[in-house]
Design an enzyme around this catalytic site. Structure first.
Site, mmCIF file in Angstrom:
data_model
loop_
_atom_site.group_PDB
_atom_site.id
_atom_site.type_symbol
_atom_site.label_atom_id
_atom_site.label_comp_id
_atom_site.label_asym_id
_atom_site.label_seq_id
_atom_site.Cartn_x
_atom_site.Cartn_y
_atom_site.Cartn_z
ATOM 1 C CD1 TRP B 115 36.300 47.185 40.905
ATOM 2 C CD2 TRP B 115 36.560 48.437 42.734
ATOM 3 N NE1 TRP B 115 37.266 48.129 40.641
ATOM 4 C CE2 TRP B 115 37.454 48.899 41.739
ATOM 5 C CE3 TRP B 115 36.558 49.082 43.975
ATOM 6 C CZ2 TRP B 115 38.326 49.976 41.942
ATOM 7 C CZ3 TRP B 115 37.424 50.154 44.180
ATOM 8 C CH2 TRP B 115 38.294 50.590 43.181
ATOM 9 C CG ASP B 204 29.818 49.259 42.562
ATOM 10 O OD1 ASP B 204 29.563 50.162 41.747
ATOM 11 O OD2 ASP B 204 30.973 49.017 42.966
ATOM 12 C CE LYS B 229 35.210 53.218 36.782
ATOM 13 N NZ LYS B 229 36.638 53.031 36.893
#
Lengths: 403, 403
Positions: B115, B204, B229
């Site tokens: 990511w 992030d 999430k």
């Protein structure tokens, strides 16, 4: 239970069919027998991808989207597309005409209300081309500032080879909509566009999408719509994009075009089947339920007929009330939106009494947009004919009592 | 009913508390006694704006977000923020240092997994500054290509005055996470950042947001997270932005910065209280329910303790299985994520048998990300300790039977 719920005439997010909401409840806890809720499953699972495919198929079939056009789902609403259409269409134009200066590159905007005005403001803000106003309806209105009609065709002044030609099919705030009858003077003047070629025609259909057929759909470069009026919860944005407008934005940036954030690249999203990153899964699911129900009822053809009747009933009652001196429409006849009927209630304190009376009868969210005031009756797909009859009866009663 | 639902160990969109889903069902049909569903009400209604305020308050209180930082809700997920942080932080840097060339302007990226790598690719794609790799963990790994650990602090090489310093706190695909213990060698090396000043530190937190406290939260410029999430359905993105990073992007563009699409401008969104345009209302509602439940349980402090225990149990079972030759962890000890535990099952066909056996016991979505394969156990907030005990028991049984 239907009769217990208030009637929600809000302009968006707006009413959804109660049967869909009940079905969505089940899906939230257990999606298609997986035992897992629809908001909890992977967007890459076969269950979810088949749901995306079915939503796409329902849009393609009901609107007759031709094979020249891709259907893309994204996030960010109409406002996100104000930027994305500019960035993608400027990239396309840059690839076609790499040598033009920013001043020579032109974007055409048709201004018929607050939303197209906002879109034009964003185009100017982003830069990368000059903005040409095809027509600004406010300059043609009674008071030279409000938006009260689709301008006459002869007032439209298109550029020769613009990067995009932008219009908003239905102005939610101002209640002005292009007619879907090509013979009407309030239709979009397709006949004035240059002959031949692929028009860079961009249409904001946010508040009328799936409410009726889209005239000349094949001639559009991009049609976009937020879901939260006719087809589902906010968070889902639908795009119909002609394939020549799905371009390599990075190649264009190398030639000087504005860099495009990856989530706004039509090509990235189209190539990934709208699953480049996690989409708004719950909104997609509920929109799918709404359009499946729509299909069972007869599709957009059914809603076109229903919505036409609904609008006619409301406008007829409004005209009657006007002759009695109770109301004043904000929009000239012929340009009135099927989706958002806007008018003033005349007389001291009459607007408050109108709203209170409606609320007492279980009819909610009738206040006009804060920028223009007055009353707004939104008649999206989820508003039934029976519910329309109730507001029509109220319009008549109120006009009589206040005459 | 809880015991009938499969246990969803998926990496996202992922499990939500069943009580929240039941509550959400009610809200879908009738939100707070309005008679109108939460997906149908105006985002500008007092009911909805108070819901936004309550969601913000729950985040601020539970994470100790200081008054120097604004909380902003937007759309587009983490991927949207890969672009937005670059655009906003480059605009800020342009206003601070208008005379630097694009080559002199630097963005620092810490690469610890797929990511952060994707975020760095987007920064390079957008341009406007050169990209400096602070450290690339893959070059330090056993096979010189996979991401298997947080690199040693001495391997971090920060620039002097970058426009941003980017890291991903938890790598969902690779199962690598910075330690929240500042004494750990796998912690983020805050002590190596230049002394004093306001760091342009961007994190992030998509897959660990609200799972435990954020170390040195006040020292961050931007923290962002997708909701899907730990806290709700996809479609909602949460930003915590220090106020000096909320800048006039148009003023920066006049100085040569990349134009910023309006929905990506932190200032536009912050000034409008996250309601510049219609947000993903249903996702906000459900995230609100999740965090209200979280508050009642004891907030992030409760989940930090719970998630620490859950992770320890799973890693202990994994290590035991490693000694028996049944598993091989993909991540070095100390760098293992609390949220996503990734490993290989050793032996012919053993992975398929592992997955089938788990599924037979009602444990789902354990397949690793398609790019790395293997097994991934995601232990987000909605996974209970009892459910964790079940996967732990299975890890032990499977290892014994396959030893």
């Amino acid at each position: 239970m239907t009769n217990e719920r208030p009637i929600n005439f809000g302009a968006g997010p707006s009413a959804l069919p109660e049967t869909v909401l009940e079905e969505a409840c089940k899906g939230l806890l257990n999606f298609q027998g997986t035992g897992i809720g629809v908001a909890e499953i992977s967007h890459r699972s076969k269950e979810f991808t088949s749901l995306v495919a079915s939503l796409e198929s329902n849009i393609r079939t009901q609107l007759d989207v031709p094979p020249t056009h891709k259907i893309i789902f994204t996030q960010g609403g109409g406002t996100g597309q104000f930027s994305a259409v500019v960035l993608n269409m400027l990239a396309r134009h840059r690839l076609l005409h790499p040598d033009l200066s920013d001043e020579q590159r032109v974007m055409d905007y048709v201004i018929t209300g607050s939303w197209s005005k906002k879109a034009e403001t964003e185009a100017k803000r982003l830069g990368g081309a000059s903005v040409h106003i095809v027509v600004d309806a406010s300059t043609k209105s009674k008071d030279s500032k409000s938006f009260d009609a689709i301008p006459a065709h002869e007032d439209f002044d298109f550029s020769a080879d613009p990067a995009l030609i932008y219009y908003c099919e239905n102005e939610t705030v101002d209640g002005v909509q292009f007619s879907n009858d090509e013979q009407s003077s309030a239709s979009f003047p397709f006949h004035l566009l240059p002959a031949g070629g692929l028009w860079p025609l961009v249409a904001d259909y946010s508040s009328s999408f799936m409410s009726r057929k889209i005239p000349r759909i094949a001639d559009h470069a991009v049609i976009f719509a937020g879901a939260q009026k006719n087809i589902g919860p906010a968070g889902l944005t639908i795009l119909i994009v002609r394939q020549d407008c799905i371009v390599d934005v990075d190649a264009a940036a190398k030639l000087g075009a504005i860099p495009v954030p990856i989530t706004m690249s039509y090509k990235i999203n189209a190539d990934a089947g709208s699953l480049y990153n996690t989409p708004s899964t719950l909104s997609i699911y509920i929109a799918g339920l709404v359009l499946e129900r729509s299909k069972q009822l007869g599709g957009v053809v059914y809603f076109e007929s229903l919505n036409g009747r609904k609008a006619q009933k409301v406008y007829t009652a409004l005209r009657e009330g006007e002759t009695k001196g109770a109301y004043r429409s904000k929009v000239k006849e012929g340009s009135g939106s099927w989706m958002n009927v806007v008018f003033d209630v005349l007389g001291d304190n009459a607007e408050s009494r109108f709203l209170a009376g409606a609320e007492a009868l279980g009819m909610m969210a009738l206040k006009g947009h804060r920028s223009v005031g007055g009353i707004r009756i939104s008649l999206y797909n989820a508003i039934t004919e029976e519910q329309t009859d109730r507001i029509v009866a109220y319009l008549k009663d109120f006009a009589t009592q206040n005459a």
